[in-house]
Design a protein around this motif. Sequence first.
Motif, mmCIF file in Angstrom:
data_model
loop_
_atom_site.group_PDB
_atom_site.id
_atom_site.type_symbol
_atom_site.label_atom_id
_atom_site.label_comp_id
_atom_site.label_asym_id
_atom_site.label_seq_id
_atom_site.Cartn_x
_atom_site.Cartn_y
_atom_site.Cartn_z
ATOM 1 N N ARG A 1 -23.579 -22.998 44.785
ATOM 2 C CA ARG A 1 -22.412 -21.909 44.667
ATOM 3 C C ARG A 1 -21.692 -23.120 43.330
ATOM 4 N NH1 ARG A 1 -17.557 -24.016 46.574
ATOM 5 N NH2 ARG A 1 -18.358 -25.764 47.844
ATOM 6 N N THR A 2 -21.306 -24.184 43.460
ATOM 7 C CA THR A 2 -20.000 -23.920 41.975
ATOM 8 C C THR A 2 -21.113 -24.704 40.724
ATOM 9 O OG1 THR A 2 -21.060 -26.795 42.640
ATOM 10 C CG2 THR A 2 -18.532 -24.970 43.957
ATOM 11 N N GLY A 3 -22.065 -25.276 40.695
ATOM 12 C CA GLY A 3 -22.586 -25.351 39.196
ATOM 13 C C GLY A 3 -22.853 -27.015 38.963
ATOM 14 N N ARG A 4 -21.858 -27.201 40.104
ATOM 15 C CA ARG A 4 -22.136 -28.670 39.619
ATOM 16 C C ARG A 4 -22.042 -29.859 40.637
ATOM 17 N NH1 ARG A 4 -16.529 -27.081 39.816
ATOM 18 N NH2 ARG A 4 -15.905 -27.945 42.251
ATOM 19 N N PHE A 5 -22.994 -31.001 40.202
ATOM 20 C CA PHE A 5 -23.360 -32.226 40.974
ATOM 21 C C PHE A 5 -22.629 -32.294 41.899
ATOM 22 C CE2 PHE A 5 -26.060 -32.365 37.895
ATOM 23 C CZ PHE A 5 -27.720 -31.929 37.531
ATOM 24 N N GLU A 6 -23.298 -32.570 43.208
ATOM 25 C CA GLU A 6 -22.768 -32.228 44.714
ATOM 26 C C GLU A 6 -23.350 -33.825 46.205
ATOM 27 O OE1 GLU A 6 -21.486 -28.924 46.564
ATOM 28 O OE2 GLU A 6 -19.948 -28.799 45.281
ATOM 29 N N ASP A 7 -23.113 -34.366 46.333
ATOM 30 C CA ASP A 7 -23.968 -34.814 47.533
ATOM 31 C C ASP A 7 -23.801 -34.390 48.421
ATOM 32 O OD1 ASP A 7 -23.672 -36.961 45.796
ATOM 33 O OD2 ASP A 7 -21.861 -38.044 47.152
ATOM 34 N N ARG A 8 -25.525 -34.628 49.166
ATOM 35 C CA ARG A 8 -26.059 -34.015 50.227
ATOM 36 C C ARG A 8 -27.238 -34.918 51.264
ATOM 37 N NH1 ARG A 8 -23.481 -29.314 50.347
ATOM 38 N NH2 ARG A 8 -24.518 -28.274 51.682
ATOM 39 N N TYR A 9 -26.498 -34.787 51.889
ATOM 40 C CA TYR A 9 -27.389 -35.396 53.586
ATOM 41 C C TYR A 9 -28.204 -34.711 54.412
ATOM 42 C CZ TYR A 9 -22.981 -38.306 52.799
ATOM 43 O OH TYR A 9 -21.985 -38.856 51.895
ATOM 44 N N LEU A 10 -29.017 -35.187 53.912
ATOM 45 C CA LEU A 10 -30.642 -34.919 55.186
ATOM 46 C C LEU A 10 -31.709 -35.320 55.807
ATOM 47 C CD1 LEU A 10 -32.117 -33.511 50.821
ATOM 48 C CD2 LEU A 10 -30.855 -32.714 52.882
ATOM 49 N N ASP A 11 -32.015 -34.607 56.524
ATOM 50 C CA ASP A 11 -33.010 -34.958 57.219
ATOM 51 C C ASP A 11 -34.399 -34.568 57.048
ATOM 52 O OD1 ASP A 11 -30.945 -36.732 59.235
ATOM 53 O OD2 ASP A 11 -31.292 -35.509 60.432
ATOM 54 N N PHE A 12 -35.509 -35.425 56.838
ATOM 55 C CA PHE A 12 -36.810 -34.712 56.236
ATOM 56 C C PHE A 12 -37.791 -36.098 56.563
ATOM 57 C CE2 PHE A 12 -35.290 -37.938 52.780
ATOM 58 C CZ PHE A 12 -35.992 -38.418 52.392
ATOM 59 N N ILE A 13 -39.009 -35.161 56.402
ATOM 60 C CA ILE A 13 -40.190 -35.623 56.308
ATOM 61 C C ILE A 13 -41.164 -35.571 54.882
ATOM 62 C CG2 ILE A 13 -40.947 -34.150 57.687
ATOM 63 C CD1 ILE A 13 -42.790 -36.107 59.138
ATOM 64 N N TYR A 14 -41.770 -36.526 54.369
ATOM 65 C CA TYR A 14 -43.020 -36.363 53.662
ATOM 66 C C TYR A 14 -43.905 -36.504 54.268
ATOM 67 C CZ TYR A 14 -39.282 -36.700 49.252
ATOM 68 O OH TYR A 14 -38.203 -36.604 48.499
ATOM 69 N N GLN A 15 -44.799 -35.898 54.683
ATOM 70 C CA GLN A 15 -46.182 -35.595 55.457
ATOM 71 C C GLN A 15 -47.433 -34.959 54.425
ATOM 72 O OE1 GLN A 15 -46.530 -36.339 58.933
ATOM 73 N NE2 GLN A 15 -48.826 -36.352 58.363
ATOM 74 N N PRO A 16 -47.904 -36.301 54.245
ATOM 75 C CA PRO A 16 -49.107 -36.330 53.535
ATOM 76 C C PRO A 16 -50.497 -35.169 53.821
ATOM 77 C CG PRO A 16 -49.318 -38.359 54.758
ATOM 78 C CD PRO A 16 -48.089 -37.930 54.739
ATOM 79 N N ILE A 17 -51.081 -34.572 52.878
ATOM 80 C CA ILE A 17 -51.860 -33.403 54.269
ATOM 81 C C ILE A 17 -53.249 -34.291 53.444
ATOM 82 C CG2 ILE A 17 -53.091 -31.183 53.287
ATOM 83 C CD1 ILE A 17 -50.425 -30.158 53.061
ATOM 84 N N LEU A 18 -54.515 -34.151 54.093
ATOM 85 C CA LEU A 18 -55.519 -35.448 53.702
ATOM 86 C C LEU A 18 -56.577 -34.710 53.753
ATOM 87 C CD1 LEU A 18 -55.344 -38.430 56.082
ATOM 88 C CD2 LEU A 18 -54.292 -38.059 53.817
ATOM 89 N N ASP A 19 -57.683 -34.868 52.439
ATOM 90 C CA ASP A 19 -59.151 -33.468 52.725
ATOM 91 C C ASP A 19 -59.917 -34.007 53.563
ATOM 92 O OD1 ASP A 19 -60.225 -35.821 51.362
ATOM 93 O OD2 ASP A 19 -60.698 -35.078 49.641
#
Length: 484
Positions: free
Chosen positions: A240-258
């Motif tokens: 929206r503004t093109g400036r850097f803004e702080d965001r707060y995230l709930d997230f997961i990094y889930q590995p994908i296996l072969d």
Amino acid sequence: MSIDFEALFALSPNPYIVVDRNLDIAWLNDAYSRATMRSREELTGLGIFEAFPSEPGSESHEMLKASFERVLETACADELAFVRYDIPRADGGMERRYWSATHTPLFGSDGQVAHILQHTVDVTELHGLRQLRDEKHVVERARAVQARNRDLAAESQRLKTMYDQAPGFIAIVDGPDHVFTIANNAYRQLTAGRPIIGKTVAEGLPEVVEQGFVDLLDEVYRTGIPYIGRGSRVSLESERTGRFEDRYLDFIYQPILDERGSVVQIFVQGQDVTEQFEAVERQQLLIDELNHRVKNTLAIVQSLATQSFRDPKTFADARLVFEGRLRALAVAHDLLTERSWQPAELSVTVRGTVAAAVGSAIDRVRIDGPSVLLVPHASVSMALAMHELATNAVKYGALSSVSGEIAINWRILDEENGRRLVIEWLESGGPMVSPPVRRGFGTRLIERSFAADKGQSSMEFDPKGLRCRFSLMLPQEPEVGGNN
């Protein structure tokens, strides 16, 4: 009865050929000659691969050679159920042919394999018929596959639409460098629509490197252990503004296996919880502010009670004074509550407090000045000071007579250090004024009301009427309007 087996094999309708241990052609029957379109004289004495050359290393060459070698090594018959072996045509070209062959060992007087009898069947026509059958089945299968593909394409489109419209952000990064392969619409919005597909996380979102998120991806890729983040702060460029803004995230990094259990990709999924996080912060600030204000209010009430009831001989009068001061405090709180404890309009605070103290005599009070917003603690101080002045005016001052009047006005002065609000209380038409014998709590309350705001106050007991002057510094960029 003696049987001439050579004559018998020569007359057989099935093609036969005999080769020695060197794989040189020793004999062949007429059926073999017809099948290969080569005469007995032309073939006899030639090596099998000389008579019928094939490319060494090709499937045909290796299959035929391996079958002969097995017979020589094992002294047992060997079969080739199906082998393609092209033969030369009269015009010098090669004709594609398919054969089924049996190689049978013929033993010499020493009991060793001396020759190999090859019985061959030309199955080219059968192969052609099978191809026709297979082609028919292929067409049928192709139609079925095409129908399934249409269904799969529709399902794939539905999944893509669901994936792209998912409320949470989703992405997949590939390999140890974490190359973006997939990112849905929510992820693209989160990252300001930057072209990240095909780029590493470090290339596409360089600002997250120093924030430690690439290190987290490295750890998940190395260990195969998922990482879950709760309310993690990340500074990202705003779409929206093109400036850097702080965001707060709930997230997961889930590995994908072969299939070997090695990490090949990482699935990134989460929610932007910035609004919820900020709401919790605002709530905590409000709770802290409420605690602070309640403590301050209790301290004010305690001070009012202590000063009002200091002399037990005047308990009844003291109670009336105390109740009046509490009403003034209540008026100020009501005004601030209406504005959710935001800065309150000075004119409203003054008029409401004075009207509560003087009743119908408010018609003899003139209030004038520009629009000014006072912060909450200054509004409370103003209400208490105005209440003290108004009650004194009703008891002893201008409003104790039928002809007395009060003028309350204020103005704003520009100074080097900011803007100063100056308020004047002027009484006239009342009884003659003289300085009090002693300074009571009311006087001290008025004088000290605005000390916290770098304020000043003065009271002049002019015989013609009390004159009181307050001044205090306004916050930066005050909201100032026109005259009332």
